[in-house]
Design a protein around this motif. Structure first.
Motif, PDB file in Angstrom:
ATOM      1  N   LEU A 129     -36.784  11.322  -6.545  1.00 14.13           N
ATOM      2  CA  LEU A 129     -36.182   9.929  -6.334  1.00 14.13           C
ATOM      3  C   LEU A 129     -35.637   9.527  -6.950  1.00 14.13           C
ATOM      4  CD1 LEU A 129     -37.700  10.476  -1.866  1.00 14.13           C
ATOM      5  CD2 LEU A 129     -35.706  11.864  -2.941  1.00 14.13           C
ATOM      6  N   TRP A 130     -36.345   8.546  -7.017  1.00 15.15           N
ATOM      7  CA  TRP A 130     -36.235   7.127  -7.593  1.00 15.15           C
ATOM      8  C   TRP A 130     -35.404   7.520  -9.164  1.00 15.15           C
ATOM      9  CZ3 TRP A 130     -36.806   2.565  -5.574  1.00 15.15           C
ATOM     10  CH2 TRP A 130     -36.171   1.301  -6.736  1.00 15.15           C
ATOM     11  N   ALA A 131     -35.405   9.004  -9.929  1.00 14.86           N
ATOM     12  CA  ALA A 131     -34.804   9.203 -11.137  1.00 14.86           C
ATOM     13  C   ALA A 131     -33.795  10.117 -10.941  1.00 14.86           C
ATOM     14  CB  ALA A 131     -35.826  10.730 -12.002  1.00 14.86           C
ATOM     15  N   THR A 132     -33.708  10.142  -9.487  1.00 14.21           N
ATOM     16  CA  THR A 132     -32.271  11.067  -8.745  1.00 14.21           C
ATOM     17  C   THR A 132     -31.368   9.855  -8.595  1.00 14.21           C
ATOM     18  OG1 THR A 132     -33.340  12.787  -8.114  1.00 14.21           O
ATOM     19  CG2 THR A 132     -31.281  12.612  -7.298  1.00 14.21           C
ATOM     20  N   MET A 133     -31.645   8.630  -8.002  1.00 17.01           N
ATOM     21  CA  MET A 133     -30.943   7.668  -7.853  1.00 17.01           C
ATOM     22  C   MET A 133     -30.976   6.770  -8.549  1.00 17.01           C
ATOM     23  SD  MET A 133     -32.535   5.608  -3.806  1.00 17.01           S
ATOM     24  CE  MET A 133     -34.266   4.597  -5.557  1.00 17.01           C
ATOM     25  N   ARG A 134     -31.302   6.842  -9.648  1.00 16.34           N
ATOM     26  CA  ARG A 134     -31.254   5.986 -11.162  1.00 16.34           C
ATOM     27  C   ARG A 134     -30.020   6.904 -11.815  1.00 16.34           C
ATOM     28  NH1 ARG A 134     -32.092   6.617 -15.916  1.00 16.34           N
ATOM     29  NH2 ARG A 134     -32.288   5.129 -17.563  1.00 16.34           N
ATOM     30  N   GLY A 135     -30.250   8.437 -12.209  1.00 17.00           N
ATOM     31  CA  GLY A 135     -29.470   9.135 -13.137  1.00 17.00           C
ATOM     32  C   GLY A 135     -28.564   9.722 -11.975  1.00 17.00           C
ATOM     33  N   LEU A 136     -27.945   9.094 -11.016  1.00 18.14           N
ATOM     34  CA  LEU A 136     -26.236   9.445 -10.059  1.00 18.14           C
ATOM     35  C   LEU A 136     -25.461   7.649 -10.274  1.00 18.14           C
ATOM     36  CD1 LEU A 136     -27.634  10.415  -6.852  1.00 18.14           C
ATOM     37  CD2 LEU A 136     -25.673  12.029  -8.515  1.00 18.14           C
ATOM     38  N   ALA A 137     -25.731   6.786 -10.299  1.00 16.45           N
ATOM     39  CA  ALA A 137     -25.467   5.086 -10.405  1.00 16.45           C
ATOM     40  C   ALA A 137     -25.579   5.206 -11.946  1.00 16.45           C
ATOM     41  CB  ALA A 137     -27.196   4.438 -10.178  1.00 16.45           C
ATOM     42  N   ASN A 138     -25.710   6.125 -12.591  1.00 16.24           N
ATOM     43  CA  ASN A 138     -25.596   5.704 -14.137  1.00 16.24           C
ATOM     44  C   ASN A 138     -24.510   6.220 -14.796  1.00 16.24           C
ATOM     45  OD1 ASN A 138     -26.519   6.853 -17.134  1.00 16.24           O
ATOM     46  ND2 ASN A 138     -27.424   4.601 -17.313  1.00 16.24           N
ATOM     47  N   HIS A 139     -24.471   7.671 -14.094  1.00 18.02           N
ATOM     48  CA  HIS A 139     -23.727   8.623 -14.139  1.00 18.02           C
ATOM     49  C   HIS A 139     -22.054   8.182 -13.935  1.00 18.02           C
ATOM     50  CE1 HIS A 139     -21.426  12.284 -14.909  1.00 18.02           C
ATOM     51  NE2 HIS A 139     -20.880  12.899 -14.001  1.00 18.02           N
ATOM     52  N   TYR A 140     -22.587   7.571 -13.225  1.00 16.26           N
ATOM     53  CA  TYR A 140     -20.543   6.846 -11.773  1.00 16.26           C
ATOM     54  C   TYR A 140     -20.514   5.221 -12.744  1.00 16.26           C
ATOM     55  CZ  TYR A 140     -20.388  10.930  -9.625  1.00 16.26           C
ATOM     56  OH  TYR A 140     -19.884  12.635  -9.183  1.00 16.26           O
ATOM     57  N   ALA A 141     -21.227   4.481 -12.957  1.00  8.59           N
ATOM     58  CA  ALA A 141     -21.941   3.720 -14.423  1.00  8.59           C
ATOM     59  C   ALA A 141     -21.288   4.074 -15.762  1.00  8.59           C
ATOM     60  CB  ALA A 141     -22.471   2.899 -13.847  1.00  8.59           C
ATOM     61  N   SER A 142     -20.530   4.541 -15.606  1.00  7.73           N
ATOM     62  CA  SER A 142     -20.772   5.660 -17.647  1.00  7.73           C
ATOM     63  C   SER A 142     -19.175   6.183 -17.262  1.00  7.73           C
ATOM     64  CB  SER A 142     -21.560   6.084 -18.126  1.00  7.73           C
ATOM     65  OG  SER A 142     -21.926   6.626 -17.520  1.00  7.73           O
ATOM     66  N   LEU A 143     -18.890   5.886 -19.302  1.00  5.14           N
ATOM     67  CA  LEU A 143     -17.745   7.285 -19.447  1.00  5.14           C
ATOM     68  C   LEU A 143     -18.012   8.458 -19.168  1.00  5.14           C
ATOM     69  CD1 LEU A 143     -15.963   5.554 -22.655  1.00  5.14           C
ATOM     70  CD2 LEU A 143     -15.450   5.526 -20.461  1.00  5.14           C
ATOM     71  N   GLN A 164     -16.556  11.345 -17.051  1.00  5.43           N
ATOM     72  CA  GLN A 164     -15.087  11.739 -17.342  1.00  5.43           C
ATOM     73  C   GLN A 164     -15.453  13.412 -17.632  1.00  5.43           C
ATOM     74  OE1 GLN A 164     -13.327   9.461 -19.966  1.00  5.43           O
ATOM     75  NE2 GLN A 164     -13.291   8.031 -18.514  1.00  5.43           N
ATOM     76  N   PHE A 165     -16.795  13.345 -17.548  1.00  2.00           N
ATOM     77  CA  PHE A 165     -16.970  14.993 -18.122  1.00  2.00           C
ATOM     78  C   PHE A 165     -17.329  15.958 -16.988  1.00  2.00           C
ATOM     79  CE2 PHE A 165     -17.461  12.002 -21.986  1.00  2.00           C
ATOM     80  CZ  PHE A 165     -16.977  12.013 -22.735  1.00  2.00           C
ATOM     81  N   LEU A 166     -17.919  14.881 -16.480  1.00  5.34           N
ATOM     82  CA  LEU A 166     -18.048  16.079 -15.135  1.00  5.34           C
ATOM     83  C   LEU A 166     -17.308  15.224 -14.086  1.00  5.34           C
ATOM     84  CD1 LEU A 166     -19.695  18.710 -14.467  1.00  5.34           C
ATOM     85  CD2 LEU A 166     -21.630  17.638 -13.964  1.00  5.34           C
ATOM     86  N   VAL A 167     -16.342  16.317 -13.451  1.00  2.00           N
ATOM     87  CA  VAL A 167     -15.818  14.955 -13.124  1.00  2.00           C
ATOM     88  C   VAL A 167     -16.150  16.073 -11.124  1.00  2.00           C
ATOM     89  CG1 VAL A 167     -13.436  14.617 -11.543  1.00  2.00           C
ATOM     90  CG2 VAL A 167     -14.279  14.843 -13.767  1.00  2.00           C
ATOM     91  N   ASP A 182     -19.554  13.389  -2.541  1.00  2.00           N
ATOM     92  CA  ASP A 182     -19.849  14.927  -2.868  1.00  2.00           C
ATOM     93  C   ASP A 182     -21.185  14.605  -3.761  1.00  2.00           C
ATOM     94  OD1 ASP A 182     -17.455  15.910  -1.084  1.00  2.00           O
ATOM     95  OD2 ASP A 182     -16.782  16.341  -3.144  1.00  2.00           O
ATOM     96  N   ALA A 183     -21.575  14.463  -5.146  1.00  2.09           N
ATOM     97  CA  ALA A 183     -22.468  14.351  -5.811  1.00  2.09           C
ATOM     98  C   ALA A 183     -23.703  14.469  -4.707  1.00  2.09           C
ATOM     99  CB  ALA A 183     -22.386  12.972  -6.543  1.00  2.09           C
ATOM    100  N   VAL A 184     -23.449  12.286  -4.046  1.00  2.00           N
ATOM    101  CA  VAL A 184     -24.946  12.390  -3.316  1.00  2.00           C
ATOM    102  C   VAL A 184     -25.424  13.279  -2.153  1.00  2.00           C
ATOM    103  CG1 VAL A 184     -25.737  10.228  -1.798  1.00  2.00           C
ATOM    104  CG2 VAL A 184     -24.414  10.164  -3.959  1.00  2.00           C
ATOM    105  N   ARG A 185     -24.538  13.572  -1.616  1.00  2.00           N
ATOM    106  CA  ARG A 185     -24.431  14.694  -0.498  1.00  2.00           C
ATOM    107  C   ARG A 185     -24.866  15.830  -1.502  1.00  2.00           C
ATOM    108  NH1 ARG A 185     -24.839  13.688   5.052  1.00  2.00           N
ATOM    109  NH2 ARG A 185     -24.894  16.343   5.969  1.00  2.00           N
ATOM    110  N   PHE A 186     -24.246  16.253  -2.639  1.00  2.00           N
ATOM    111  CA  PHE A 186     -25.082  17.925  -3.069  1.00  2.00           C
ATOM    112  C   PHE A 186     -26.959  17.113  -3.241  1.00  2.00           C
ATOM    113  CE2 PHE A 186     -26.475  20.500  -6.247  1.00  2.00           C
ATOM    114  CZ  PHE A 186     -26.428  21.723  -5.824  1.00  2.00           C
TER     115      PHE A 186
END
Length: 211
Positions: free
Chosen positions: A164-178, A181-184, A189-193
């Motif tokens: 759970l923690w890794a998923t939260m951190r991974g989502l936050a990191n993905h949407y805080a960086s460039l 742009q490579f997986l829009v 939607d991503a959080v719900r999935f």
């Protein structure tokens, strides 16, 4: 601290706990306005209306101050999060509200924490500040673990919380960086999935309409 005509009174001499809070609030304001580079000890002192030397009696360096602010911020987030997850109807809702709150602070606090190497933390951060962050994190993990158990998780919460923690951190990191742009995919939607996928994998029930 009392207020007179809308302005806070100066912290009384000898009130070490309130002085510590003044320092943390000053540092947090700098972080929120200018990021980690803006966290300069001299500016922290000015914001807290104390001498630079006094700041160093509480926190020997910038790294220690940052970690203490991060712990303070996690506790503040937990105070808002606890009633929200307590009233969540299912694990999907609990995960969703948690990751949304986590994202708010990740850009400034989480990303910079990731940027500090373990060696830096071990060598530069005072033990007291590091312990505060561990304790704040442990409180959050315990609260989320209780949610898993409340919704019927029957396994060991520790590995589940790691995921759970890794998923939260991974989502936050993905949407805080460039990377986004490579997986829009829209954030919601991503959080719900992720929430629904984790809920199913843990064998937890979901509210009608989640499928």
């Amino acid at each position: 601290m009392t207020h007179t005509r809308g302005k806070p009174e100066p912290t009384r001499w000898g009130d070490r706990e309130q002085r510590r809070i003044d320092i943390l609030r000053s540092g947090e304001a700098l972080l929120m306005s200018g990021g980690y580079d803006a966290l300069r000890m001299r500016d922290v002192a000015a914001g807290a209306d104390i001498s630079l030397g006094t700041v160093y009696t509480y926190y020997p360096n910038k790294e220690s101050l940052f970690i203490a602010i991060f712990a303070h911020r996690l506790d503040a987030m937990m105070a808002r999060l606890a009633p929200a997850i307590a009233s969540a109807r299912d694990a999907v809702e609990a995960f969703t509200v948690t990751v949304n709150m986590y994202r708010e602070d990740y850009q400034i606090f989480g990303r910079q924490f990731d940027a500090l190497s373990l060696g830096t933390l071990e060598n530069e951060v005072q033990a007291e500040a590091a312990d505060l962050l561990r304790q704040s994190t442990e409180r959050m993990v315990a609260a989320l673990s209780s949610v898993l158990l409340r919704f019927g998780y029957e396994g060991d919460p520790a590995p589940a919380m790691t995921l759970l923690w890794a998923t939260m951190r991974g989502l936050a990191n993905h949407y805080a960086s460039l990377r986004q742009q490579f997986l829009v995919v829209p954030w919601d939607d991503a959080v719900r999935f992720a929430a629904e996928s984790l809920t199913r994998s843990f064998g937890l029930g979901m509210s009608p309409g989640s499928d």
